[in-house]
Enzyme design. Structure first.
Site, PDB file in Angstrom:
ATOM      1  N   SER A 264      -5.950  -0.424  -2.742  1.00 46.07           N
ATOM      2  CA  SER A 264      -5.753   0.924  -3.269  1.00 46.07           C
ATOM      3  C   SER A 264      -4.380   1.017  -3.908  1.00 46.07           C
ATOM      4  CB  SER A 264      -5.886   1.961  -2.151  1.00 46.07           C
ATOM      5  OG  SER A 264      -4.620   2.181  -1.564  1.00 46.07           O
ATOM      6  N   LYS A 265      -4.217   2.047  -4.751  1.00 45.64           N
ATOM      7  CA  LYS A 265      -2.964   2.113  -5.500  1.00 45.64           C
ATOM      8  C   LYS A 265      -1.775   2.516  -4.651  1.00 45.64           C
ATOM      9  CE  LYS A 265      -5.058   5.814  -8.188  1.00 45.64           C
ATOM     10  NZ  LYS A 265      -5.357   6.376  -9.419  1.00 45.64           N
ATOM     11  N   ARG A 266      -2.030   2.952  -3.428  1.00 45.26           N
ATOM     12  CA  ARG A 266      -0.899   3.370  -2.584  1.00 45.26           C
ATOM     13  C   ARG A 266       0.083   2.225  -2.323  1.00 45.26           C
ATOM     14  NH1 ARG A 266      -3.235   4.708   2.245  1.00 45.26           N
ATOM     15  NH2 ARG A 266      -5.243   4.383   1.240  1.00 45.26           N
ATOM     16  N   LYS A 267      -0.418   1.021  -2.311  1.00 45.17           N
ATOM     17  CA  LYS A 267       0.445  -0.135  -1.979  1.00 45.17           C
ATOM     18  C   LYS A 267       1.047  -0.817  -3.213  1.00 45.17           C
ATOM     19  CE  LYS A 267      -0.809  -0.806   2.624  1.00 45.17           C
ATOM     20  NZ  LYS A 267      -2.218  -0.882   2.971  1.00 45.17           N
TER      21      LYS A 267
END
Ligand code: GLU
Length: 493
Positions: A264-267
């Site tokens: 996911s783009k959070r990381k």
């Protein structure tokens, strides 16, 4: 008996233009591309844009640009500039193929393999509720499945709406196929009920267009993400009903993050466009994603696309989830960046320098020298901005943090001595050794030492008392530029 699949390899990447190109999508595109290149076949770009509400021209533009950036050029599909069709099997945008799907649906209807279903949403919902209440897992039972086609056509004339459903009645056997990545896959045919082929507004659904297009575009191998594995059952049913040869399938394992969760783009960046903007080289992105689910027969970690084209082999595709290890990615990127010839690296950093409107020397020898010095400090192309900024004369300003240094008692003398010695230097540029000697000379002339010597000189070179190493920077700066900066500093001391 269905016809045989051609032995001439044709593969496709079939993005839905509903968002950006994810690294997972890029990996799918890469494997298809490599398969075509290794085996002398064609790589087709098909645009799956039948979801009118979610498909956009901007997304298509972005996906195409990202594929171009990665260098994964296709043989048939849309033109990378005009987005118009190129190739003998078009149109390549599903939204322009609606007539084709209608024709095939009509054939399935005529052959009794599909039927018009007039059930309303409320009726479908009611059946589901009843099944739930009875603890039954039965699929939808449409009262229209055995209607003669003529009767359904009469009803359509009255203006009533209907979807076209595939008729699963009578299909009793299991569907078995050998997945090129996962081995034998078996689906019981009762895993699905009568599924929709065409919506009531005539728009086809993914599973239907996918089969029609793969067949008409003569696709021999379908390499796609694991999430499409369950769709393969419906697709096999359509192939069977049409008596069409079935392509080979290979479903690639998911890409996971370090916590084994879906990426996911959070990381960190997962969009190719973002990696490009952050200053990563396409060659490193390709190298990294290639090894998420495939391995080189010689066990190499650093590979160019050319290397991969030589050795790509589907028997080395791995069915278990691959981890997107960002530390490894950064390492790999640094290796690609350092291996790039200076002329190419200079070209690659231009868009980043241009963002800051930097004006730097045009001389290739100077450019090469600067890169030799800066390369060890660069992790991404964007790092060039801060490395080159001090060399941009237009950006030279004396920052507020230099004020204190400028007030020190010996500063004026240090600056004057520095300026005069630089001016007297016999050539346009000085070497690192010449700079160190010149600095010693300033010390001898003024008696200043330690921070009272180094900090004023730093202010005269970069406008602030801390920061980049002068022995790296000064050899890249023209004498005239050093003198003019020293004069500006002196005027404030
Ligand atoms: N449009 C589908 C997707 O973007 C393609 C699936 C397939 O390759 O069959 O996931």
């Amino acid at each position: 008996m269905s016809s045989k699949i051609s032995s001439h390899p044709r593969v496709r990447f079939a993005p839905s233009p509903t968002g950006y190109l994810h690294v997972g999508g890029a990996r799918t595109a890469l494997y298809n591309y490599l398969y075509a290149k290794k085996n002398g076949g064609e790589f087709i770009l098909r645009i799956e844009d039948t979801d009118e509400a979610r498909s956009t021209q901007e997304s298509l533009r972005g996906v195409v640009d990202d594929l171009v950036w990665l260098g994964l050029m296709w043989d048939e599909g849309v033109d990378p500039v005009t987005l118009k069709d190129v190739g003998p099997n078009g149109p390549y945008r599903q939204s322009e193929r609606l007539g084709i799907y209608k024709e095939i649906a009509d054939k399935l209807l005529k052959d009794g393999k599909a039927y018009y279903c007039f059930m309303t949403e409320a009726e479908i919902e009611k059946q589901k509720e009843e099944a739930k209440a009875n603890g039954s897992f039965a699929h939808l039972q449409s009262p229209y499945q055995d209607w003669p086609l003529e009767k359904a056509l009469e009803r359509l004339k009255t203006g009533d709406k209907a979807v076209v459903r595939y008729k699963t009645k009578g299909l009793e056997k299991d569907y078995i196929f050998t997945d090129l990545v996962r081995g034998e896959v078996k689906f019981p045919s009762d895993m699905v009920g009568d599924f929709v082929l065409l919506r009531s507004d005539g728009m086809p659904v993914y599973n239907f267009c996918c089969v029609v297009d793969d067949h008409l575009m003569k696709i021999t191998h379908v390499f796609r993400a694991e999430e499409h594995l369950p769709n393969t059952l419906r697709q096999l049913m359509i192939y069977e009903a049409m008596n069409w040869a079935v392509p080979e399938f290979g479903h690639m394992a998911l890409i996971l993050d370090e916590d084994r969760q879906k990426l996911s783009k959070r990381k960190g960046a997962v969009a190719c466009g973002q990696l490009k903007d952050e200053g990563y080289l396409a060659s490193a992105v390709l190298n990294f994603i290639a090894l998420l689910g495939w391995s080189d027969p010689q066990g190499r970690e650093l590979l160019s696309v050319e290397d991969m084209k030589q050795v790509f082999d589907i028997s080395r595709l791995n069915p278990s989830g691959a981890i997107f290890d960002r530390v490894k990615f950064k390492w790999m990127h640094t290796m690609h960046l350092r291996a790039l010839p200076n002329a190419d690296l200079w070209k690659a950093i231009q868009p980043f320098l241009a963002r800051e409107h930097m004006e730097l020397p045009q001389d290739p020898a100077w450019q090469g020298k600067s890169l030799d010095l800066f390369k060890p400090y660069m992790e991404t192309l964007a790092d060039a901005i801060e490395l080159y900024r001090p060399l941009n004369d237009k950006a030279y300003v004396i920052l507020p943090e230099a004020e204190e240094t400028l007030k020190w008692e010996p500063t004026k003398a240090v600056l004057a001595s520095w300026k005069n010695l630089v001016q007297a230097h016999p050539s346009d540029y000085m070497t690192e050794e010449e700079f160190l000697k010149l600095q010693d000379e300033v010390k001898n002339q003024t008696g200043a030492k330690g921070k009272h010597l180094f900090m004023p000189i730093r202010v005269a070179v970069i406008g602030k008392p801390h920061g980049a190493e002068l022995k790296t920077l000064v050899p890249l700066m023209k004498k005239s530029s050093l003198v003019s900066r020293a004069e500006q500093a002196l005027a404030k001391a």
